[in-house]
Design an enzyme around this catalytic site. Structure first.
Site, PDB file in Angstrom:
ATOM      1  N   CYS A 181      32.063  74.929  29.790  1.00 12.03           N
ATOM      2  CA  CYS A 181      31.401  74.229  30.611  1.00 12.03           C
ATOM      3  C   CYS A 181      30.504  74.905  31.563  1.00 12.03           C
ATOM      4  CB  CYS A 181      32.302  73.142  31.524  1.00 12.03           C
ATOM      5  SG  CYS A 181      31.487  72.038  32.836  1.00 12.03           S
ATOM      6  N   HIS A 218      35.662  55.091  19.289  1.00 10.31           N
ATOM      7  CA  HIS A 218      36.061  56.586  18.862  1.00 10.31           C
ATOM      8  C   HIS A 218      35.118  57.540  19.916  1.00 10.31           C
ATOM      9  CE1 HIS A 218      39.258  55.375  15.907  1.00 10.31           C
ATOM     10  NE2 HIS A 218      39.602  55.071  16.925  1.00 10.31           N
ATOM     11  N   THR A 239      37.439  50.745   6.563  1.00  7.10           N
ATOM     12  CA  THR A 239      38.316  51.215   7.540  1.00  7.10           C
ATOM     13  C   THR A 239      39.889  50.822   6.824  1.00  7.10           C
ATOM     14  OG1 THR A 239      39.706  50.962   9.862  1.00  7.10           O
ATOM     15  CG2 THR A 239      38.237  49.236   9.019  1.00  7.10           C
ATOM     16  N   SER A 240      40.723  51.935   7.045  1.00  5.92           N
ATOM     17  CA  SER A 240      42.234  51.753   6.405  1.00  5.92           C
ATOM     18  C   SER A 240      42.880  50.915   7.280  1.00  5.92           C
ATOM     19  CB  SER A 240      42.770  53.204   6.408  1.00  5.92           C
ATOM     20  OG  SER A 240      42.799  53.941   7.445  1.00  5.92           O
ATOM     21  N   ASN A 297      37.133  47.191   1.512  1.00  6.36           N
ATOM     22  CA  ASN A 297      37.620  48.546   1.667  1.00  6.36           C
ATOM     23  C   ASN A 297      37.813  48.958   0.207  1.00  6.36           C
ATOM     24  OD1 ASN A 297      38.197  50.745   3.645  1.00  6.36           O
ATOM     25  ND2 ASN A 297      40.182  50.774   2.919  1.00  6.36           N
ATOM     26  N   CYS A 353      36.176  68.938  34.266  1.00  3.68           N
ATOM     27  CA  CYS A 353      35.699  68.101  35.363  1.00  3.68           C
ATOM     28  C   CYS A 353      34.952  66.810  34.681  1.00  3.68           C
ATOM     29  CB  CYS A 353      34.464  69.043  35.951  1.00  3.68           C
ATOM     30  SG  CYS A 353      33.188  69.534  34.978  1.00  3.68           S
ATOM     31  N   ASP A 376      29.136  58.679  14.322  1.00  8.93           N
ATOM     32  CA  ASP A 376      27.773  59.381  13.978  1.00  8.93           C
ATOM     33  C   ASP A 376      26.450  58.768  14.466  1.00  8.93           C
ATOM     34  OD1 ASP A 376      27.690  56.909  12.399  1.00  8.93           O
ATOM     35  OD2 ASP A 376      28.903  57.681  10.899  1.00  8.93           O
ATOM     36  N   GLN A 419      34.636  52.592  14.572  1.00  9.23           N
ATOM     37  CA  GLN A 419      35.564  53.877  14.815  1.00  9.23           C
ATOM     38  C   GLN A 419      34.829  54.867  14.381  1.00  9.23           C
ATOM     39  OE1 GLN A 419      38.302  51.851  11.907  1.00  9.23           O
ATOM     40  NE2 GLN A 419      39.839  52.860  13.244  1.00  9.23           N
ATOM     41  N   ILE A 465      30.788  49.561  -0.794  1.00  6.36           N
ATOM     42  CA  ILE A 465      30.308  48.921   0.543  1.00  6.36           C
ATOM     43  C   ILE A 465      28.875  48.673   0.803  1.00  6.36           C
ATOM     44  CG2 ILE A 465      30.255  49.123   3.131  1.00  6.36           C
ATOM     45  CD1 ILE A 465      33.076  50.520   2.972  1.00  6.36           C
TER      46      ILE A 465
END
Length: 255
Positions: free
Chosen positions: A160, A127, A201-202, A226, A138, A110, A107, A244
Site C-alpha cells: 500500500c 464477492h 453456480t454450484s 447449471n 488502512c 470479472d 458471485q 449456459i
C-alpha cells in the site's frame, strides 16, 4: 407443482414468460464461455490444482509472501487475456432492457455483466471485483491497473502506498466476510421477485446459496441452470442442464 429437469422446455412455462420481477444469481459457470475457468466443475481451477485455493484464502495470503507473489502473477496473466462477455451475459442484459430484471446478484468478480450492458446499479457484486485493489490495513482502494503497473515495474508484491500494508484484489477471499450491506440488498431482491434464476453456480457457498431458500420462502418460482447437480435442485420449478450461453437466450426469450 410440476418440475422439469434437463432441457429448456418448449414452449416456455407461462409463469416464466410472464415474470416481470426476475432476480438472477450468477456464478462462475456464466463466464466459462468467455474463457474464464470455473472453480469446482470437473475441469475447474481447484479441481485440477487444489493448491490454487490458497491464493484466495485470506490466512494463506496474509501469512505467506510466496502466495502473494503467485497471486499477483496470476492477476498479471489474466490481464493479458482477451476476455469478452458471451451470449449468457448478453441475454441477462437483454432481460434488463425488457424491463423484467429486478436485480443481478453475481458471485463473479470479472465485471463481464457490466461489460455486456447490465446497468452497474442493478449488479450486486457479492464477492467483490478484480478491477480494484484494497489495503488490508488502512482500506485504501485503488484501480487494479495501477497495482499491475507497479508489478510491471518490478514490484513482485506491491505494498500500500498510503500505509505500507498488504494489498489484495478487492475480492472476497475465503476467511473474509461479505459486505453486509450488499448481502442485505441481495436478500431483499431474493424476497421481492416472482422468479429467482440461479445460473452457473454450484450453490454450495453460504450465505449466498441461502438466497435460493429466501426466494422460495417468499413464493418465487426457482429456476436453476447449471452443468452439475446442486443441493437446491429439488426446490426448483425448473432445472436446466444445457450449456449456459445456449440455454439462457432461449430460456429468457431474448434469442
Amino acid at each position: 407443482m410440476e418440475r422439469v429437469t434437463g432441457a429448456v422446455p418448449d414452449p416456455l412455462p407461462g409463469w416464466l414468460t410472464g415474470a416481470r420481477r426476475v432476480t438472477v444469481l450468477s456464478g462462475a459457470g456464466v463466464s466459462t464461455d468467455s474463457g474464464i475457468p470455473d472453480y469446482r466443475g470437473p475441469n475447474g481451477v481447484w479441481t485440477r490444482d487444489p493448491d490454487a485455493e490458497k491464493l484466495v484464502t485470506l490466512s494463506y495470503y496474509v501469512a505467506d509472501p510466496a502466495i502473494r507473489r503467485k497471486a499477483w502473477r496470476m492477476r498479471a496473466g489474466m490481464r493479458a487475456g482477451d476476455v469478452h462477455p458471451n451470449a449468457g451475459h448478453r441475454a441477462l442484459a437483454d432481460l434488463e432492457a425488457q424491463g423484467r430484471l429486478l436485480a443481478l446478484l453475481t458471485q463473479n468478480v470479472d465485471g463481464l455483466h457490466q461489460a455486456a450492458g447490465s446497468a452497474p446499479e442493478r449488479v450486486l457484486e457479492l464477492h467483490g471485483t478484480v478491477h480494484a485493489v484494497e489495503c488490508l490495513s488502512c482500506g485504501d482502494r485503488t484501480p487494479m491497473d495501477s497495482a499491475l503497473a507497479r508489478l510491471d515495474a518490478g514490484a513482485d508484491d506491491p505494498a500500500c502506498l498510503v500505509c505500507g500494508g498488504i494489498l489484495k484484489s478487492a475480492t472476497v477471499s475465503f476467511g473474509q466476510a461479505l459486505d453486509e450491506r450488499v448481502l442485505a440488498a441481495a436478500a431483499e431482491a431474493a424476497a421481492d421477485c416472482d422468479v429467482f434464476l440461479a445460473v452457473g453456480t454450484s450453490l454450495v457457498v453460504y450465505p449466498v446459496a441461502g438466497l435460493v431458500e429466501i426466494a422460495a420462502a417468499h413464493s418465487a418460482r426457482v429456476v436453476i441452470v447449471n452443468a452439475e447437480p446442486t443441493p437446491y435442485d429439488g426446490l426448483a420449478d425448473l432445472v436446466v442442464r444445457e450449456p449456459i450461453s445456449e440455454a439462457l437466450p432461449r430460456l429468457l426469450g431474448t434469442a
